[in-house]
Design an enzyme around this catalytic site. Structure first.
Site, PDB file in Angstrom:
ATOM      1  N   HIS A   8     -41.260  67.519  -4.654  1.00 53.57           N
ATOM      2  CA  HIS A   8     -41.058  68.160  -5.958  1.00 53.57           C
ATOM      3  C   HIS A   8     -42.208  67.823  -6.880  1.00 53.57           C
ATOM      4  O   HIS A   8     -42.623  66.680  -6.992  1.00 53.57           O
ATOM      5  CB  HIS A   8     -39.713  67.750  -6.578  1.00 53.57           C
ATOM      6  CG  HIS A   8     -39.456  66.282  -6.572  1.00 53.57           C
ATOM      7  ND1 HIS A   8     -39.048  65.599  -5.444  1.00 53.57           N
ATOM      8  CD2 HIS A   8     -39.563  65.349  -7.551  1.00 53.57           C
ATOM      9  CE1 HIS A   8     -38.913  64.317  -5.733  1.00 53.57           C
ATOM     10  NE2 HIS A   8     -39.223  64.129  -7.009  1.00 53.57           N
ATOM     11  N   LEU A   9     -42.676  68.847  -7.546  1.00 50.74           N
ATOM     12  CA  LEU A   9     -43.769  68.713  -8.498  1.00 50.74           C
ATOM     13  C   LEU A   9     -43.159  68.646  -9.895  1.00 50.74           C
ATOM     14  O   LEU A   9     -42.425  69.555 -10.302  1.00 50.74           O
ATOM     15  CB  LEU A   9     -44.685  69.937  -8.369  1.00 50.74           C
ATOM     16  CG  LEU A   9     -45.942  69.959  -9.227  1.00 50.74           C
ATOM     17  CD1 LEU A   9     -46.877  68.808  -8.865  1.00 50.74           C
ATOM     18  CD2 LEU A   9     -46.657  71.301  -9.055  1.00 50.74           C
ATOM     19  N   HIS A  10     -43.435  67.547 -10.615  1.00 53.81           N
ATOM     20  CA  HIS A  10     -42.969  67.441 -11.998  1.00 53.81           C
ATOM     21  C   HIS A  10     -43.948  68.194 -12.897  1.00 53.81           C
ATOM     22  O   HIS A  10     -45.161  67.965 -12.822  1.00 53.81           O
ATOM     23  CB  HIS A  10     -42.954  65.976 -12.456  1.00 53.81           C
ATOM     24  CG  HIS A  10     -41.967  65.095 -11.755  1.00 53.81           C
ATOM     25  ND1 HIS A  10     -40.756  64.737 -12.312  1.00 53.81           N
ATOM     26  CD2 HIS A  10     -42.021  64.468 -10.555  1.00 53.81           C
ATOM     27  CE1 HIS A  10     -40.114  63.922 -11.481  1.00 53.81           C
ATOM     28  NE2 HIS A  10     -40.864  63.747 -10.406  1.00 53.81           N
ATOM     29  N   ASP A  17     -35.341  69.312 -15.115  1.00 53.94           N
ATOM     30  CA  ASP A  17     -34.980  67.959 -14.677  1.00 53.94           C
ATOM     31  C   ASP A  17     -33.752  67.500 -15.472  1.00 53.94           C
ATOM     32  O   ASP A  17     -33.668  67.683 -16.683  1.00 53.94           O
ATOM     33  CB  ASP A  17     -36.152  66.991 -14.901  1.00 53.94           C
ATOM     34  CG  ASP A  17     -35.965  65.682 -14.152  1.00 53.94           C
ATOM     35  OD1 ASP A  17     -36.734  65.416 -13.210  1.00 53.94           O
ATOM     36  OD2 ASP A  17     -35.032  64.916 -14.505  1.00 53.94           O
ATOM     37  N   ASN A  40     -44.667  62.061  -7.528  1.00 54.90           N
ATOM     38  CA  ASN A  40     -44.422  60.653  -7.249  1.00 54.90           C
ATOM     39  C   ASN A  40     -44.318  60.534  -5.730  1.00 54.90           C
ATOM     40  O   ASN A  40     -43.508  61.218  -5.102  1.00 54.90           O
ATOM     41  CB  ASN A  40     -43.122  60.181  -7.919  1.00 54.90           C
ATOM     42  CG  ASN A  40     -43.254  60.145  -9.428  1.00 54.90           C
ATOM     43  OD1 ASN A  40     -44.321  59.838  -9.955  1.00 54.90           O
ATOM     44  ND2 ASN A  40     -42.184  60.458 -10.133  1.00 54.90           N
ATOM     45  N   GLY A  83     -41.953  55.641  -7.641  1.00 56.43           N
ATOM     46  CA  GLY A  83     -40.775  56.200  -8.303  1.00 56.43           C
ATOM     47  C   GLY A  83     -40.148  57.384  -7.603  1.00 56.43           C
ATOM     48  O   GLY A  83     -39.223  57.995  -8.144  1.00 56.43           O
ATOM     49  N   GLN A  84     -40.632  57.731  -6.397  1.00 57.57           N
ATOM     50  CA  GLN A  84     -39.978  58.863  -5.714  1.00 57.57           C
ATOM     51  C   GLN A  84     -38.553  58.480  -5.343  1.00 57.57           C
ATOM     52  O   GLN A  84     -38.334  57.473  -4.656  1.00 57.57           O
ATOM     53  CB  GLN A  84     -40.752  59.277  -4.458  1.00 57.57           C
ATOM     54  CG  GLN A  84     -40.163  60.527  -3.806  1.00 57.57           C
ATOM     55  CD  GLN A  84     -40.942  61.013  -2.585  1.00 57.57           C
ATOM     56  OE1 GLN A  84     -41.900  60.390  -2.140  1.00 57.57           O
ATOM     57  NE2 GLN A  84     -40.502  62.140  -2.037  1.00 57.57           N
ATOM     58  N   SER A  85     -37.607  59.255  -5.838  1.00 58.37           N
ATOM     59  CA  SER A  85     -36.196  58.950  -5.590  1.00 58.37           C
ATOM     60  C   SER A  85     -35.480  60.064  -4.848  1.00 58.37           C
ATOM     61  O   SER A  85     -34.363  59.871  -4.363  1.00 58.37           O
ATOM     62  CB  SER A  85     -35.479  58.677  -6.920  1.00 58.37           C
ATOM     63  OG  SER A  85     -35.547  59.811  -7.756  1.00 58.37           O
TER      64      SER A  85
END
Ligand code: AMP
Length: 113
Positions: A99-101, A30, A86, A92-94
């Site tokens: 995508h998996l954090h 990230d 998210n 907070g999804q931007s």
């Protein structure tokens, strides 16, 4: 998808610090890390987000979790880490490519903010 940031990263058209790649998944650091380990694991298939995923995507989503666990094992952070989606702007999804954090390498508070 031509206009997607993460599709461009998969294609190498936008640079990234690649952590892992195979035929189904891609993982990279990230750019704004929230912990010593903060890796994004994404399916190569363009899926907008978790709420847009379909039952046919279940194996792929599970596979992204397995890739995250493998990276966590390699990094020696199995004492405690989190995998997080998210989902939607209020969470907070931007970026609108699923995508998996993978977040770890420090103590993580609960509940998350
Ligand atoms: P989210 O807020 O859950 O949609 O997560 C998107 C994540 O993508 C954020 O943690 C950003 O820091 C990260 N991000 C955005 N652009 C890039 C990029 N070009 N390379 C790596 N990470 C990125």
């Amino acid at each position: 998808m031509t206009d997607c940031l993460f599709c461009k990263i998969i294609a190498g058209r936008i640079p990234s610090k690649k952590v892992y790649e195979d035929d189904r998944a891609f993982a990279f650091e990230d750019v704004n890390p929230q912990a010593p380990t903060h890796v994004l694991i994404i399916p190569k298939k363009h899926i907008v987000g978790l709420k847009e995923a379909e039952e046919a995507d279940a194996e792929l989503l599970g596979y992204c979790q397995i890739v995250a666990a493998k990276i966590a094992r390699e990094r020696g952070i199995e004492q405690g880490y989190r995998t997080v989606y998210n989902v939607g702007p209020s969470a907070g999804q931007s970026v609108f490519h699923l995508h998996l954090h993978l977040i770890g390498g420090r103590a993580l508070g609960w509940p998350p903010g």
